[in-house]
Scaffold this motif. Structure first.
Motif, PDB file in Angstrom:
ATOM      1  N   GLY A 222      13.101  -1.881  -1.172  1.00 20.99           N
ATOM      2  CA  GLY A 222      11.969  -1.006  -1.462  1.00 20.99           C
ATOM      3  C   GLY A 222      11.797  -0.803  -2.955  1.00 20.99           C
ATOM      4  N   THR A 223      11.664   0.437  -3.362  1.00 18.73           N
ATOM      5  CA  THR A 223      11.456   0.757  -4.777  1.00 18.73           C
ATOM      6  C   THR A 223      12.751   0.737  -5.584  1.00 18.73           C
ATOM      7  N   GLY A 224      13.844   0.340  -4.960  1.00 19.49           N
ATOM      8  CA  GLY A 224      15.098   0.147  -5.679  1.00 19.49           C
ATOM      9  C   GLY A 224      15.913   1.398  -5.937  1.00 19.49           C
ATOM     10  N   THR A 225      15.659   2.461  -5.209  1.00 22.67           N
ATOM     11  CA  THR A 225      16.387   3.709  -5.462  1.00 22.67           C
ATOM     12  C   THR A 225      17.886   3.546  -5.229  1.00 22.67           C
TER      13      THR A 225
ATOM     14  N   GLU B  55       4.672  -5.028  -4.829  1.00 18.05           N
ATOM     15  CA  GLU B  55       4.498  -3.695  -5.426  1.00 18.05           C
ATOM     16  C   GLU B  55       5.816  -2.916  -5.424  1.00 18.05           C
ATOM     17  N   MET B  56       6.568  -3.019  -4.341  1.00 19.05           N
ATOM     18  CA  MET B  56       7.882  -2.367  -4.284  1.00 19.05           C
ATOM     19  C   MET B  56       8.816  -2.989  -5.326  1.00 19.05           C
TER      20      MET B  56
ATOM     21  N   ALA C 136       9.090  10.851  -0.466  1.00 15.42           N
ATOM     22  CA  ALA C 136      10.028  11.347   0.552  1.00 15.42           C
ATOM     23  C   ALA C 136      11.376  11.605  -0.106  1.00 15.42           C
ATOM     24  N   ALA C 137      11.991  12.709   0.245  1.00 19.47           N
ATOM     25  CA  ALA C 137      13.246  13.128  -0.399  1.00 19.47           C
ATOM     26  C   ALA C 137      14.317  12.047  -0.356  1.00 19.47           C
ATOM     27  N   ASP C 138      14.446  11.349   0.780  1.00 19.44           N
ATOM     28  CA  ASP C 138      15.503  10.342   0.915  1.00 19.44           C
ATOM     29  C   ASP C 138      15.104   8.993   0.339  1.00 19.44           C
TER      30      ASP C 138
ATOM     31  N   ALA D  83       0.821  -1.214   0.000  1.00 19.01           N
ATOM     32  CA  ALA D  83       0.000   0.000   0.000  1.00 19.01           C
ATOM     33  C   ALA D  83       0.852   1.262   0.000  1.00 19.01           C
ATOM     34  N   GLU D  84       2.060   1.206   0.557  1.00 14.33           N
ATOM     35  CA  GLU D  84       2.966   2.352   0.617  1.00 14.33           C
ATOM     36  C   GLU D  84       3.712   2.587  -0.700  1.00 14.33           C
ATOM     37  N   ALA D  85       3.780   1.587  -1.549  1.00 12.72           N
ATOM     38  CA  ALA D  85       4.657   1.627  -2.718  1.00 12.72           C
ATOM     39  C   ALA D  85       4.402   2.822  -3.631  1.00 12.72           C
ATOM     40  N   ALA D  86       3.156   3.129  -3.918  1.00  9.25           N
ATOM     41  CA  ALA D  86       2.833   4.181  -4.889  1.00  9.25           C
ATOM     42  C   ALA D  86       3.358   5.551  -4.479  1.00  9.25           C
ATOM     43  N   THR D  87       3.426   5.823  -3.182  1.00  6.39           N
ATOM     44  CA  THR D  87       3.890   7.138  -2.721  1.00  6.39           C
ATOM     45  C   THR D  87       5.228   7.072  -1.984  1.00  6.39           C
TER      46      THR D  87
END
Length: 195
Positions: A55-58, A78-79, A20-22, A12-16
């Motif tokens: 997470g999203t792989g940043t 989702e992540m 966050a800057a970091d 549920a957190e993945a889309a946003t």
């Protein structure tokens, strides 16, 4: 909270998540600060890195851009989908679903096992570090970016260092209070433990 509930929460957190800057590192100054930090904490390329709870792989993507071979693991489908899209085309980068607490990775295969804001959420930080240590080859290292946040969640630097000592490691704590890393000033404890 069960593992299934945690996966649903992070899905549920993945889309946003990258707002966050970091997390998203969209601001060039924040991105540059993280690139500089990782260059100081990690061995030079072409080291092999396991990014646990990616997470999203940043950071997976950022390290891949720098020439590291990176295997990202996250338990949120989702992540992982976002991380796969972000790292598409990076030849030395893989991302897969898996539990950071018990990563599906080869033992003694990595120069670095890295996690960012993951250890605090695991059921047993000492056992997690013990398992992660088994993924590191010879002179490799763990890089644990954590915090003790104003929300009351997290681990103090001393708690993380003590967990590392409990499994026979010698931790060094680096305070991460540079506002450039977070997109602005912080009032809580953020740090990296390297061992």
């Amino acid at each position: 909270m069960s593992l299934t509930e945690m996966i649903r929460l992070w899905d549920a957190e993945a889309a946003t998540f990258d707002d966050a800057a970091d997390h998203g590192l969209h601001d060039p100054r924040v991105r540059h600060a993280w690139r500089d930090l990782l260059a100081r904490l990690l061995p030079p390329t072409p080291a092999r890195v396991a990014d646990l709870g990616c997470g999203t792989g940043t950071l997976t993507h950022l390290l891949g851009e720098e020439g590291y071979a990176v295997d990202g693991i996250d338990f949120s489908p989702e992540m992982v989908a976002l991380a796969l899209a972000k790292t598409s085309g990076q030849l030395l980068v893989t991302v897969q679903e898996g539990d950071a607490y018990d990563p599906p990775l080869a033992p003694a295969h990595y120069d670095v096992v890295m996690s960012r804001h993951v250890l605090w959420a695991l059921p047993d930080p000492v056992e997690a570090i013990r398992r992660w240590r088994g993924l590191v080859r010879g002179d490799g290292r763990l890089v644990l970016v954590e915090g003790n946040w104003t929300t009351g969640a997290g681990l103090t630097a001393e708690q993380t260092a003590a967990a590392a000592r409990e499994v026979g490691l010698t931790p060094t704590v680096f305070r991460l209070d540079d506002p450039a890393l977070w997109g602005g000033p912080i009032s809580d404890e953020r740090y990296a433990v390297v061992c």
